[in-house]
Design an enzyme around this catalytic site. Structure first.
Site, PDB file in Angstrom:
ATOM      1  N   HIS A  77      33.180  18.706  27.080  1.00  0.00           N
ATOM      2  CA  HIS A  77      31.919  19.279  27.556  1.00  0.00           C
ATOM      3  C   HIS A  77      31.103  19.879  26.391  1.00  0.00           C
ATOM      4  O   HIS A  77      30.124  19.308  25.937  1.00  0.00           O
ATOM      5  CB  HIS A  77      32.188  20.377  28.588  1.00  0.00           C
ATOM      6  CG  HIS A  77      32.714  19.862  29.895  1.00  0.00           C
ATOM      7  ND1 HIS A  77      32.070  18.903  30.623  1.00  0.00           N
ATOM      8  CD2 HIS A  77      33.816  20.207  30.616  1.00  0.00           C
ATOM      9  CE1 HIS A  77      32.741  18.666  31.741  1.00  0.00           C
ATOM     10  NE2 HIS A  77      33.808  19.437  31.757  1.00  0.00           N
TER      11      HIS A  77
HETATM   12  O1  RIB Z   1      30.951  22.542  33.170  1.00  0.00           O
HETATM   13  C1  RIB Z   1      31.493  22.708  31.889  1.00  0.00           C
HETATM   14  C2  RIB Z   1      31.045  24.005  31.274  1.00  0.00           C
HETATM   15  O2  RIB Z   1      31.564  25.099  32.031  1.00  0.00           O
HETATM   16  C3  RIB Z   1      31.535  24.216  29.868  1.00  0.00           C
HETATM   17  O3  RIB Z   1      30.572  24.945  29.139  1.00  0.00           O
HETATM   18  C4  RIB Z   1      32.772  25.045  30.073  1.00  0.00           C
HETATM   19  O4  RIB Z   1      33.115  25.775  28.910  1.00  0.00           O
HETATM   20  C5  RIB Z   1      32.366  25.929  31.214  1.00  0.00           C
HETATM   21  O5  RIB Z   1      31.645  27.010  30.748  1.00  0.00           O
END
Ligand code: RIB
Ligand code: CA
Length: 307
Positions: free
Chosen positions: A240
């Site tokens: 992510h």
């Molecule tokens: O959906 C993924 C996000 O949510 C990323 O930034 C993870 O670290 C959480 O914060």
């Protein structure tokens, strides 16, 4: 060289984004701020300080918001994804380092004011600190160069509800303020992060070349992989936050669309991101990515710096 203010909720994938940024000669991390999200604000801030020491960073760290922009307590924290302490509960989080005295939103505004049109704000947690900076400092949105955010989704299902991604769902009112500001924004959302997956082989190839630091990264990512394997019986996990950092350094690896983003604030679709295509719109959305080259770049940069 890009001057970057990183707003983060470390967080296992946030830790990976941070080490990637620290590995890129083209990135100057000018400051880091914390926000609650993957764990409480206290835990996320302790983690940021701990990672600063571990990754040998010099950027100052500012403590951010522990409540949503509307003053409400955050939802419960995703202990099952990031552990109770936010870094997988695999090592004690201790450091002598401390935060700076300013709040996160003041630090954002000050830095943007000192370097008008130069600062890229990379937001990889919920958008509370960024919205506070926009509301509290009139020139902030004009002084910033751009915001790159990890969050949202156009066509991929949400990862908290059927519609909503975690960083937007965490504070939809804050996301709404940010999306209505005049800052150019790029959204790196689930459409691209869910398809950029870290395999166990990739992780081993990366961490085995990094000594003790590799052992730590292996442990925290092992916790993260176990979470994903509970649902899919597959230990691959999505990249992510690091992918938003890769957009910052190498936007040519992405296919994007221009238009207008907005967020649903009410009803059971709360936290869903909406997009209206328009070549003249202020927002850019990543719709596809060159996964192979993004992963290669990520591994190579970290190995070049830390092995
Ligand atoms: O959906 C993924 C996000 O949510 C990323 O930034 C993870 O670290 C959480 O914060
Ligand atoms: Ca994050």
């Amino acid at each position: 060289m890009k001057d970057v203010f990183l707003d983060t909720d470390p967080g296992i994938d946030d830790a990976m984004a941070l080490i990637y940024l620290a590995s890129c000669p083209s990135v100057n991390i000018r400051a880091i701020s914390t926000v609650m999200g993957n764990a409480s604000l206290d835990n996320c801030t302790a983690n940021a300080l701990f990672l600063k020491e571990k990754f040998r960073l010099t950027a100052p760290i500012y403590r951010g918001a522990s409540l949503c922009i509307n003053g409400k307590e955050p939802h419960s924290f995703p202990d099952h994804v990031h552990g109770k302490n936010g870094l997988g509960d695999v090592v004690p989080i201790n450091t002598e380092l401390c935060c700076e005295s300013h709040s996160a939103h003041r630090a954002m505004a000050n830095l943007a004011l000192q370097s008008p049109s130069k600062i890229t704000l990379l937001a990889i947690g919920q958008l509370t600190n960024v919205a506070l900076a926009i509301l509290a400092h009139v020139n902030f949105s004009k002084d910033l160069n751009e915001i790159i955010l990890m969050g949202g989704s156009l066509n991929f299902p949400g990862n908290v509800t059927a519609w909503a991604e975690a960083n937007i769902y965490g504070d939809p009112e804050a996301a709404d303020i940010v999306l209505r500001s005049e800052v150019p924004i790029t959204m790196v959302g689930l459409d691209v992060t869910m398809k950029t997956r870290i395999s166990q082989k990739f992780l081993k190839d990366l961490t085995s070349g990094l000594g003790d630091l590799g052992g730590f990264l292996d442990q925290i990512n092992g916790f993260y992989a176990n979470h994903y394997a509970k649902h899919t019986e597959n230990y691959d996990f999505p990249m992510h936050d690091s992918l938003a950092a890769i957009f910052l350094t190498n936007p040519e690896l992405f296919i994007t669309r221009r238009g207008w983003l907005s967020v649903v604030k009410h009803g059971n679709e709360r936290g869903k991101t909406l997009f209206r295509a328009d070549e003249k719109g202020p927002h850019t959305v990543c719709v596809d990515v060159d996964v192979t080259n993004a992963l290669d770049l990520f591994r190579q940069k970290i190995l070049d710096k830390y092995s």
